[in-house]
Write a protein that holds these residues in place. Structure first.
Motif, PDB file in Angstrom:
ATOM      1  N   ILE A   1      63.466  29.758  47.761  1.00 42.65           N
ATOM      2  CA  ILE A   1      62.927  30.505  49.070  1.00 42.65           C
ATOM      3  C   ILE A   1      62.367  31.820  48.800  1.00 42.65           C
ATOM      4  O   ILE A   1      61.512  32.305  49.468  1.00 42.65           O
ATOM      5  CB  ILE A   1      64.080  30.383  50.133  1.00 42.65           C
ATOM      6  CG1 ILE A   1      63.432  30.766  51.383  1.00 42.65           C
ATOM      7  CG2 ILE A   1      65.176  31.360  49.706  1.00 42.65           C
ATOM      8  CD1 ILE A   1      62.485  30.053  51.990  1.00 42.65           C
TER       9      ILE A   1
ATOM     10  N   LEU B   1      64.045  19.561  54.671  1.00 43.86           N
ATOM     11  CA  LEU B   1      64.309  20.648  55.521  1.00 43.86           C
ATOM     12  C   LEU B   1      65.771  20.996  55.608  1.00 43.86           C
ATOM     13  O   LEU B   1      66.621  20.500  55.875  1.00 43.86           O
ATOM     14  CB  LEU B   1      63.514  20.428  56.776  1.00 43.86           C
ATOM     15  CG  LEU B   1      63.452  21.473  57.763  1.00 43.86           C
ATOM     16  CD1 LEU B   1      62.704  22.573  57.352  1.00 43.86           C
ATOM     17  CD2 LEU B   1      63.169  20.792  59.237  1.00 43.86           C
TER      18      LEU B   1
ATOM     19  N   TRP C   1      58.936  21.612  50.608  1.00 46.38           N
ATOM     20  CA  TRP C   1      59.752  22.544  51.848  1.00 46.38           C
ATOM     21  C   TRP C   1      59.852  23.896  51.005  1.00 46.38           C
ATOM     22  O   TRP C   1      60.200  23.820  49.712  1.00 46.38           O
ATOM     23  CB  TRP C   1      61.074  21.947  52.131  1.00 46.38           C
ATOM     24  CG  TRP C   1      60.999  20.833  53.023  1.00 46.38           C
ATOM     25  CD1 TRP C   1      61.423  19.617  52.578  1.00 46.38           C
ATOM     26  CD2 TRP C   1      60.606  20.733  54.483  1.00 46.38           C
ATOM     27  NE1 TRP C   1      61.332  18.704  53.625  1.00 46.38           N
ATOM     28  CE2 TRP C   1      60.342  19.198  54.714  1.00 46.38           C
ATOM     29  CE3 TRP C   1      59.781  21.617  55.214  1.00 46.38           C
ATOM     30  CZ2 TRP C   1      59.938  18.746  55.888  1.00 46.38           C
ATOM     31  CZ3 TRP C   1      59.369  21.041  56.344  1.00 46.38           C
ATOM     32  CH2 TRP C   1      59.499  19.612  56.783  1.00 46.38           C
ATOM     33  N   PRO C   2      59.563  24.897  51.727  1.00 41.58           N
ATOM     34  CA  PRO C   2      59.693  26.172  51.011  1.00 41.58           C
ATOM     35  C   PRO C   2      60.957  26.471  50.204  1.00 41.58           C
ATOM     36  O   PRO C   2      60.757  27.478  49.391  1.00 41.58           O
ATOM     37  CB  PRO C   2      59.885  27.240  52.335  1.00 41.58           C
ATOM     38  CG  PRO C   2      59.135  26.510  53.660  1.00 41.58           C
ATOM     39  CD  PRO C   2      59.461  25.045  53.162  1.00 41.58           C
ATOM     40  N   SER C   3      61.994  26.114  50.462  1.00 39.91           N
ATOM     41  CA  SER C   3      63.165  26.235  49.609  1.00 39.91           C
ATOM     42  C   SER C   3      63.097  25.379  48.204  1.00 39.91           C
ATOM     43  O   SER C   3      63.828  25.995  47.414  1.00 39.91           O
ATOM     44  CB  SER C   3      64.588  25.639  50.529  1.00 39.91           C
ATOM     45  OG  SER C   3      64.443  24.152  50.484  1.00 39.91           O
TER      46      SER C   3
ATOM     47  N   SER D   1      58.747  31.594  47.484  1.00 40.06           N
ATOM     48  CA  SER D   1      57.894  31.153  48.482  1.00 40.06           C
ATOM     49  C   SER D   1      57.373  32.414  49.429  1.00 40.06           C
ATOM     50  O   SER D   1      56.272  32.437  49.770  1.00 40.06           O
ATOM     51  CB  SER D   1      58.537  30.044  49.183  1.00 40.06           C
ATOM     52  OG  SER D   1      58.441  28.790  48.410  1.00 40.06           O
TER      53      SER D   1
ATOM     54  N   ASP E   1      65.139  27.448  55.144  1.00 39.38           N
ATOM     55  CA  ASP E   1      63.508  27.339  55.262  1.00 39.38           C
ATOM     56  C   ASP E   1      63.004  28.535  56.487  1.00 39.38           C
ATOM     57  O   ASP E   1      61.818  28.794  56.342  1.00 39.38           O
ATOM     58  CB  ASP E   1      63.092  25.866  55.424  1.00 39.38           C
ATOM     59  CG  ASP E   1      62.836  25.099  54.098  1.00 39.38           C
ATOM     60  OD1 ASP E   1      62.724  25.653  53.252  1.00 39.38           O
ATOM     61  OD2 ASP E   1      63.381  23.840  54.468  1.00 39.38           O
TER      62      ASP E   1
END
Length: 368
Positions: free
Chosen positions: A151, A181, A174-176, A154, A185
């Motif tokens: 994260i 999810l 996913w951003p992590s 990102s 995130d």
């Protein structure tokens, strides 16, 4: 300038010297390498996978001449990987502005690497596309690719995208960096909302452990199945955002489904509302609006060739639709995009047509 047609989804194919020029030297031994495929075409060696260029650099191919292998850089139009020449091709297709996505298979390759190398690969591409679009920023817009290394990385790259003047960012996972999810995130969604950066999911998300995949050796049926169901992952992802309350917590967030079409959306909205009505209490989901309203406020879809979706745009949501060519991939209609546009939009109100093929993207990306 006056904009008439804006393309929400074009691609660049990496120029032969991209990784040598933009990737730090300490990674050059493990960087993607140009090799020959089985038909003497150029291909990128991504780990153990030889990824040919035929379907992603197919602007002049017909269904009978289209094939995965045998395409060489020396035979490509330079507009496939150079900005000045790309503008010439856009002019020929009567496209005034476009935003640009990366070579997806290369991005997936970097996702599966050691963290430092993975991040360096994503940043190298992002630096390249920044330079590419700086050639004519009123017509060329960069979409930064987000890393899958955690994260913090990102969020850092998201902020760097805004500072570099990118029009938005693209997620491959996913951003992590995880396959599902999670609450982590939210850090990313909060910054994206604050910076007013639209987030793009190009057809779907790829688990960070997945490597690039070669075409089946005995026929391409798996690929044909995949090409024919490009929208199939997007309804699930939109539902993830809606029912997990992401849009409730971040009402200014915009998620764009790239190349997913629109004809499926009316049924999807109906199902969202129906399933929510029947299951909201036992599932513990409590939203302040109908699920379909979050779609209309927070989601957009890229439409390549979808006459049904365009003709039923009122049921889809006119403001959620944006046209894209997918140039130079094999489903592009270059240089005849306007023949397709006029066919899809036959009989459509001119105001709605202008929204779908120009104004929605112009507003989202700042081409005004």
């Amino acid at each position: 300038m006056q904009y008439r047609t804006i393309d929400c989804d074009q691609h660049v194919i990496e120029p032969p010297d991209l990784w040598e020029k933009y990737l730090p030297k300490k990674f050059h031994d493990v960087a993607p390498k140009l090799v020959k495929d089985k038909d003497d075409g150029d291909a990128w060696l991504l780990g153990e996978a030889v990824e040919s260029l035929g379907l992603v650099a197919a602007m002049n191919k017909t269904p009978k001449t289209l094939k995965w292998t045998g395409v060489k850089y020396e035979d490509m139009h330079p507009g496939i990987f150079e900005p000045a020449a790309r503008l010439e091709l856009m002019d020929e297709d009567r496209v005034d502005a476009a935003v640009f996505f990366p070579p997806q298979r290369t991005m997936i390759y970097f996702m599966g690497q050691e963290k430092e190398f993975s991040l360096a690969g994503m940043q190298a591409y992002n630096n390249f596309i920044t330079d590419f679009c700086a050639h004519k920023p009123e017509r060329l817009g960069a979409i930064f690719q987000m890393p899958a290394t955690g994260i913090n990385d990102s969020v850092m790259e998201l902020k760097r995208a805004r500072e570099a003047g990118a029009k938005g960012v693209g997620l491959a996972t996913w951003p992590s960096g995880e396959a599902i999810l999670s609450a982590v995130d939210d850090q990313f969604w909060a910054v994206a909302e604050e910076l007013a950066m639209p987030i793009h999911i190009h057809i779907g998300l790829t688990p960070p452990t997945v490597k690039t995949q070669k075409v089946a050796q005995k026929g391409g049926v798996p690929q044909l199945v995949a090409f024919s169901t490009t929208m199939s992952r997007m309804p699930v992802l939109f539902a993830e955002f809606i029912f997990n309350g992401v849009f409730e917590r971040f009402p200014g967030l915009t998620i764009v489904g790239g190349e997913v079409g629109a004809g499926w959306v009316p049924f999807f909205k109906q199902e969202l509302d129906d399933r929510y009505r029947r299951n909201r209490y036992w599932t513990g989901v409590n939203l302040s609006m109908l699920p379909s309203d979050y779609y209309l406020r927070n989601c957009k879809v890229g439409v390549v060739s979808d006459q049904f979706g365009i003709q039923n745009c009122d049921s889809v949501g006119v403001d959620t639709m944006m046209w894209c060519s997918d140039f130079p991939h094999h489903i592009t209609d270059w240089p005849n995009s306007h023949h397709l546009i006029n066919s899809m939009a036959h009989g459509l109100d001119e105001g709605k047509k202008r929204k779908i093929f120009c104004e929605n993207a112009g507003k989202l990306y700042g081409f005004t």
